[in-house]
Write a protein that holds these residues in place. Sequence first.
Motif, PDB file in Angstrom:
ATOM      1  N   SER A 252       0.853  -1.183   0.000  1.00 43.64           N
ATOM      2  CA  SER A 252       0.000   0.000   0.000  1.00 43.64           C
ATOM      3  C   SER A 252       0.892   1.238   0.000  1.00 43.64           C
ATOM      4  CB  SER A 252      -0.912   0.002   1.228  1.00 43.64           C
ATOM      5  OG  SER A 252      -1.729   1.160   1.191  1.00 43.64           O
ATOM      6  N   ALA A 253       0.551   2.233  -0.838  1.00 43.40           N
ATOM      7  CA  ALA A 253       1.455   3.365  -1.085  1.00 43.40           C
ATOM      8  C   ALA A 253       1.486   4.374   0.065  1.00 43.40           C
ATOM      9  CB  ALA A 253       1.072   4.062  -2.390  1.00 43.40           C
ATOM     10  N   SER A 254       2.086   3.983   1.185  1.00 38.34           N
ATOM     11  CA  SER A 254       2.282   4.915   2.303  1.00 38.34           C
ATOM     12  C   SER A 254       3.559   5.721   2.060  1.00 38.34           C
ATOM     13  CB  SER A 254       2.425   4.135   3.603  1.00 38.34           C
ATOM     14  OG  SER A 254       3.638   3.403   3.567  1.00 38.34           O
TER      15      SER A 254
ATOM     16  N   GLY B 203       9.167  -5.214 -13.056  1.00 41.46           N
ATOM     17  CA  GLY B 203       8.458  -4.020 -13.490  1.00 41.46           C
ATOM     18  C   GLY B 203       7.753  -3.430 -12.286  1.00 41.46           C
ATOM     19  N   PHE B 204       7.578  -2.110 -12.302  1.00 42.70           N
ATOM     20  CA  PHE B 204       7.029  -1.447 -11.122  1.00 42.70           C
ATOM     21  C   PHE B 204       5.901  -0.501 -11.521  1.00 42.70           C
ATOM     22  CE2 PHE B 204       7.500   2.143  -7.949  1.00 42.70           C
ATOM     23  CZ  PHE B 204       6.855   1.469  -6.933  1.00 42.70           C
ATOM     24  N   ALA B 205       4.765  -0.616 -10.849  1.00 37.69           N
ATOM     25  CA  ALA B 205       3.686   0.364 -11.039  1.00 37.69           C
ATOM     26  C   ALA B 205       3.272   0.859  -9.664  1.00 37.69           C
ATOM     27  CB  ALA B 205       2.503  -0.271 -11.759  1.00 37.69           C
ATOM     28  N   ASP B 206       3.112   2.174  -9.559  1.00 42.17           N
ATOM     29  CA  ASP B 206       2.835   2.775  -8.256  1.00 42.17           C
ATOM     30  C   ASP B 206       1.453   3.401  -8.235  1.00 42.17           C
ATOM     31  OD1 ASP B 206       4.413   4.575 -10.198  1.00 42.17           O
ATOM     32  OD2 ASP B 206       3.088   5.877  -9.051  1.00 42.17           O
ATOM     33  N   GLY B 207       0.844   3.419  -7.053  1.00 45.33           N
ATOM     34  CA  GLY B 207      -0.425   4.134  -6.882  1.00 45.33           C
ATOM     35  C   GLY B 207      -1.551   3.601  -7.748  1.00 45.33           C
TER      36      GLY B 207
ATOM     37  N   LYS C  73      -3.532   3.742 -13.062  1.00 40.08           N
ATOM     38  CA  LYS C  73      -3.115   4.655 -11.987  1.00 40.08           C
ATOM     39  C   LYS C  73      -3.409   6.104 -12.369  1.00 40.08           C
ATOM     40  CE  LYS C  73       0.776   6.520 -11.737  1.00 40.08           C
ATOM     41  NZ  LYS C  73       2.058   7.086 -11.499  1.00 40.08           N
ATOM     42  N   GLY C  74      -3.442   6.961 -11.376  1.00 34.47           N
ATOM     43  CA  GLY C  74      -3.596   8.386 -11.633  1.00 34.47           C
ATOM     44  C   GLY C  74      -2.318   8.950 -12.233  1.00 34.47           C
TER      45      GLY C  74
ATOM     46  N   ILE D 250       3.817  -3.812  -7.309  1.00 37.47           N
ATOM     47  CA  ILE D 250       2.723  -2.849  -7.460  1.00 37.47           C
ATOM     48  C   ILE D 250       2.420  -2.209  -6.113  1.00 37.47           C
ATOM     49  CG2 ILE D 250       0.244  -2.645  -7.956  1.00 37.47           C
ATOM     50  CD1 ILE D 250       0.527  -5.003  -9.813  1.00 37.47           C
ATOM     51  N   THR D 251       2.284  -0.882  -6.090  1.00 38.97           N
ATOM     52  CA  THR D 251       1.737  -0.251  -4.887  1.00 38.97           C
ATOM     53  C   THR D 251       0.320   0.214  -5.199  1.00 38.97           C
ATOM     54  OG1 THR D 251       2.450   2.037  -5.283  1.00 38.97           O
ATOM     55  CG2 THR D 251       4.048   0.575  -4.243  1.00 38.97           C
TER      56      THR D 251
END
Lengths: 324, 245
Positions: free
Chosen positions: A95-97, A114-118, A133-134, A153-154
Motif C-alpha cells: 500500500s502506497a504509504s 516491473g514497477f507500477a505505483d499508486g 493509476k492516476g 505494485i503499490t
Amino acid sequence: MSVLVYVEHSEGKIKKSSFEATTYGKDLSVMLNLPCVAVAIGNISAEELKLLGAYGASKVVHCNSPELSSFSAQSYAGAVASVAAEEKAKVVLLSASFSVKGMAPRVAVKLQAGFADGVISMADVSSGFKVRKGAFSGKAFANISMYSDIKVITISPNSYKILKGEGSAEVVINSYKPGAEENKVKVKETIRATDKISLPEAEIVVSAGRGMKGPENWGMIEDLAASLGAALACSKPVADAGWRPHSEHVGQTGVTISPNLYIAIGISGAIQHLAGVSSSKTIVVINKDPEAPFFKAADFGIVGDALEIVPKLTDAVKRFKAAH
Amino acid sequence: MKILVCISSVPDTTTKINFTPDNKSLLTQGVQFIINPYDEIALTRALELTEKEGGKVTVITVGDHSTEPVIRKALAVGANDAIRVDAVPRDAFFTASQIAKAATENNYDLILCGHESIDYNGARIPSMVAEMLRIPSVTICKKLTIEGKVLTAEREIEGGKEVVECPLPAVVSASEGMAAPRIPNMRGIMSARTKPLAVTQAVDVPKLSEVIGYDKPQPRSTVQLIPADQPEKLIELLHTQARVI
C-alpha cells in the motif's frame, strides 16, 4: 509461486491500508490461481498477524530480527525481496504509504521487476498484465502494461474495498538480517500526533482555504473535522502563508487524496487544487462566491459565508451522530 | 561537497492536460514546461548547502533537446553545470538507470531529487537510483542539513514526522518546505548561457513496463445546491444519497 502482500503496522496494530492491500492480494491471487502470502517486518505480535487470515492471507511471514526494529527503506526492501524470492512471488503488493514510496522501488530493482505505483483498481490479467493509476496529479489516468516476469505494485490507499471473511493465518518466523551496509539510516526521533487522522488514508477530509480569513478561525474547521472523524487539509495559499503546516496541503504539489467525502470550505478550486482531490468519491463545496470554479467539480454545494455556515453544519453533524 | 540534482521538465501546474489522438502521449502544443516544482526545491536546497559548505551542484535530466530551456533555467538559478542524457524517458527503471550511470562516473556526495514529478507522480526515481548505487536513501523530506559526512533529515510519515541520520553518500528526496525556490536574476540568466552542458548517450535497459494509453476523468454531474440555512439537509443527502456518512 505466490502473490506476496507487504503488511505495515503502527503501534502494534496492522494498518487499515494493509487490510486493503491483503484483500486486493487475495482477489488477485484467485485470478492467478496462486496462494496469497503476507510479509510483515518489525515488532508486532503473532496474534495480530493471524488476523490477516480473515482477509485472505493463507500464511504470514514475519521478519522480526532486532536489526529490523525501525524502518529503513534499504533494509526493509532487502527483507521483502528476500521473502519474495523464497516464496517465488509473481506479484509483490504494497500500500502506497510514505514509507512504502521509499522502499517499493528498491524492491523492484532488487527483483528486476516491473514497477507500477499508486494503482487504483484491480489489475487486468485477461491478456498480459495491465494496471491503472492516476497521472498528471489527478488530471488524468494512465493505463500501464507490465512485461516483466515479476511485478511490484503499490496500491493507492482507499481505492479497493476491504472484505473481511473468516479464518486465521499461519505465522512463520523468518530470520532475515540486513547487512551493516543496508542499515545506515538511523531514526533519531519520531514525532507522531496520535490524535491526528492521517490525511492520505482518511475516509473523510475537511479542507479549508483563504475564505477562512485567517488562522484564528481554524477552530471551527477542527470542530467540524472532529465531529465527522475527518482528517484536516488546506489549500496551497493557506500553507504558503503559514496559517497551516505544509503537511496538510492537498493539491497538485501537495498531498493527492481520494477520500469517500471531501468537504472544501472557502477554497475557490484552482486547477492545481482540483488535480489533487478530483478522485474523491463525493465532494462538498462551501463558498460565498457562486461563480467559484469548485462548484463545477462538486456533488453538493452551499453558497454562503463559511464563518457562519461551518458552526451550524457542525451542530447538524452532532445531532445526526446522536440520532444514529 | 559534490551534489547531483535530478530535474524533470514537466507541464506548468496551470496546464489543462490533453493527449494525442492515440492517447499515448501528452499533447505538448501550447504547453509551457517548467522545472518540476519538487525538483526546484531540491535544487534550491543544494545551492544553499554548497554556498555554506563550499562545493559544486550538477543538474541532470533525461530528455530530448526540448528539455534544454528547463536545464538553462536550473543553471540560471545557480547550478554549476549540467548533464542531459539524450533520450525520451520510457519508464522509471530506464530513467533511474541513466542517472545511476552518471552518478557512478562522478562520485557525488549527495544526490538530491524532488520526491515525485507532477506528471507521472511515481516517486520512483530517488529510491531506484539509491538501490542501483547501493547507498542509503531518505525520501519525502521537509528538512535537510549536513554536518561533515553525515546528513540529518526530517521525513514525513503518516500522522507525523521522523528525524533520521545517515552517512553520505546518500539519496534524499525533497518535499514542500525544504527550501523556498529562487527566481533567477539577470546575471544568472546571462551566465547560464555559457555554463557547461554535457549531452550524453543513454544506456540500453530492458523494457519492463510502458504506458499503453491515457484517459481523463469523467466530469461530475451538476452540483446539487443546498440553501445556506439548511445544513441538516446536506447531512441528510450525504447519508441517504451519497452514503458517505
